[in-house]
Scaffold this motif. Structure first.
Motif: not given
Ligand SMILES: Cc1cc2nc3c(=O)[nH]c(=O)nc-3n(C[C@H](O)[C@H](O)[C@H](O)COP(=O)(O)O)c2cc1C
Ligand SMILES: Nc1ncnc2c1ncn2[C@@H]1O[C@H](COP(=O)(O)OP(=O)(O)OP(=O)(O)O)[C@@H](O)[C@H]1O
Ligand SMILES: [Mg+2]
Length: 488
Positions: A41, A87, A122, A134, A154-155, A158, A161, A163, A234, A237
């Motif tokens: 990703s 993405f 996904l 991924i 994955s959560s 979702w 897969f 992570r 961050r 942001r």
């Protein structure tokens, strides 16, 4: 393989350890899954750029192992044509888009461009392709990293897969150490002061890297790798802080969207030179006192270290700290004895010789009438001759009184402490989330005893933000769960 070589040839042991662990995770993933079953990703950000080169190294080492067991020569020009998911969003910075495309082309990445949200993108991708794992550039400290490990399914909700997070335990500093050591290309926005990149609507350069002074009209920024406190990556942001000020986006470092600064941080580090402290026969009281004094002056102490009376130990520590912090204080190991090597260590860190026993060309003697001998200043490293707190008090006062003192008075820190009998389990996740929402506020927890209350400290330079962080925490629990606490 150039990445593997660059890391092995570097003298950065910490980076080597981080690299070895990350590459180990990658090799395990390549051993566990078929190559078609893994994907990368990639969003052109610094963390995914690091991951790209780690994947190349891990893939090379994985192939090398297989070739070796087959008796074949490893292929030095091996590409890593891994399935790569990007993405793409209309609100992405054009620099990020072009960097992602150029990098994918340069390294033969098999780019799958998705134009939907992560989850539904996904879902449809996993229906079409046999992807089982991924790779992500998620790091501890990212808002979505809470509870994740290097291999995390994955959560719920979702598509299924694995992570794979090879750089989960890397710090901001590790990321930049890798990029600079391996001399790999990165997105140009990081040279313009951006330290973490979201969308064009919510990301600005990190104000902590601003070089603007009151006389200049245009604000310039230092590159991202100059940010000394990675916890504030961050800070560029944007966050909407309250419904009461709907029209104003306040950036999480306390700068509003007009670019006006509300706070500024300078960092200091302290190096004590003393075998006795390391043997445990003497206690370092000077370091602790200096921390209090710097805090009171509005300076943030980023690091305190005790090193041996040894030229290389002093040089190594000074070399690291002088480039990370605005000022470095050093004490101990001064004088004519064999163990008094501090000045020589400072000279070595700057790569200069000693002249009349002082580092040549970089030494400034700070004279004050009260002091029998001047303080020594080598660029941003100040050497105290104090051997106890009383002497430190005198030297500190003199330093502050100098007309050219390097210790400018900064805006003071504001702190608030809450105490609660709630358990760690009840509070942990809320506090982790709060830290993400308030990267400009230090939020720390400590206990005086296992059974006693948990004390949560909020420290920052902006009173409103400190109060807001504390209030936000209290509001997440029943009334009366927290009470204000004085740490004095
Ligand atoms: C490939 C991929 C897999 C993801 N898997 C999950 C997941 O299993 N659970 C989840 O809550 N979020 C998942 N996310 C979303 C991320 O947690 C996060 O929102 C995203 O990386 C944006 O990060 P940012 O907020 O730092 O920009 C995934 C994102 C990507 C790109
Ligand atoms: N738009 C995207 N397309 C593909 N992967 C993404 C995207 N956004 C995030 N990711 C994945 O999530 C990881 C963490 O995202 P994050 O936004 O922190 O980017 P980054 O690479 O860490 O750069 P930075 O933190 O400097 O913005 C990325 O490294 C990448 O693996
Ligand atoms: Mg990141």
């Amino acid at each position: 393989m150039e990445i593997d070589r660059a890391i092995k040839e570097s003298s950065d042991r910490r980076l080597q350890t981080k690299y070895n662990n990350a590459v180990y995770v990658i090799q395990r993933a390549f051993a566990l899954y078929e190559f078609e079953q893994v994907a990368f990703s990639f969003n052109g950000g610094k963390d995914s750029t690091v991951l790209l080169h780690l994947l190349r190294a891990g893939y090379y080492l994985h192939k090398e192992k297989i070739n070796y067991s087959n008796g074949n020569q490893p292929d030095c020009m091996l590409k890593c044509p891994i399935r790569t998911i990007y993405f793409e969003c209309p609100c992405a910075f054009p620099e990020i888009n072009s960097f992602t495309y150029e990098t994918a082309a340069a390294y033969d990445l098999q780019l799958e461009i998705m134009r939907s949200d992560f989850k539904s993108g996904l879902e449809s991708l996993l229906k079409e392709k046999p992807i089982k794992a991924i790779f992500l550039g998620t790091r501890i400290g990212d808002p979505n990293a809470v509870g994740q490990e290097q291999f995390s399914p994955s959560s719920t909700g979702w598509p299924p897969f694995m992570r794979v997070n090879p750089i989960l335990d890397w710090s901001y500093r590790d990321v930049w150490a890798f990029i600079l050591t391996c001399k790999v290309k990165y997105c140009s926005l990081y040279d313009q002061g951006y330290t973490s990149i979201g969308s064009i609507y919510d990301t600005v350069p990190n104000a902590l890297l601003s070089t603007a002074d009151s006389s200049s009209t245009k604000e310039n920024f230092k590159p991202a790798y100059m940010l000394s406190d990675g916890r504030l990556e961050r800070a560029g942001r944007a966050k909407k802080i309250s419904s009461k000020c709907e029209s104003t986006h306040v950036l999480s470092n306390g700068m509003d969207n007009t670019g006006a600064h509300r706070s500024s941080f300078l960092t200091a580090s302290i190096i004590a030179v003393g075998d006795e402290i390391l043997f445990g026969t003497a206690e370092d009281q000077i370091g602790a006192t200096l921390c209090q004094k710097l805090y009171a002056t509005g300076w943030q102490v980023a690091h305190i270290a005790v090193v041996q009376n040894d030229v290389d130990s002093v040089a190594e520590e000074v070399e690291q700290r002088k480039s990370r912090d605005d000022i470095v204080f050093l004490f101990g190991g001064l004088g004519p004895l064999h163990s008094d090597v501090s000045v020589a260590g400072v000279a070595k860190a700057f790569g200069v010789c000693l002249l009349a026993l002082l580092p040549e060309g970089i030494t400034e003697l700070l004279h004050h009438e009260t002091l029998p001998v001047p303080l020594i200043k080598c660029r941003n490293v100040i050497i105290f001759a104090a051997t106890n707190i009383c002497e430190l008090e005198t030297q500190w006062e003199c330093l502050l009184e100098l007309s050219n003192t390097p210790l400018v008075q900064m805006a003071p820190f504001i702190s608030k402490h809450l105490s609660t009998m709630l358990s760690d389990i009840e509070t942990a996740q809320v506090i982790s989330k709060l830290r993400m929402d308030f990267p400009d506020i230090y939020i720390g927890c400590h206990r005086k005893s296992r059974a006693g209350p948990l004390i949560i400290s909020f420290v920052g330079k902006n009173k409103i933000r400190v109060e807001l962080a504390a209030e936000k925490l209290s509001r997440r629990f029943h009334a009366g769960a927290f009470c204000e606490f004085s740490c004095d």
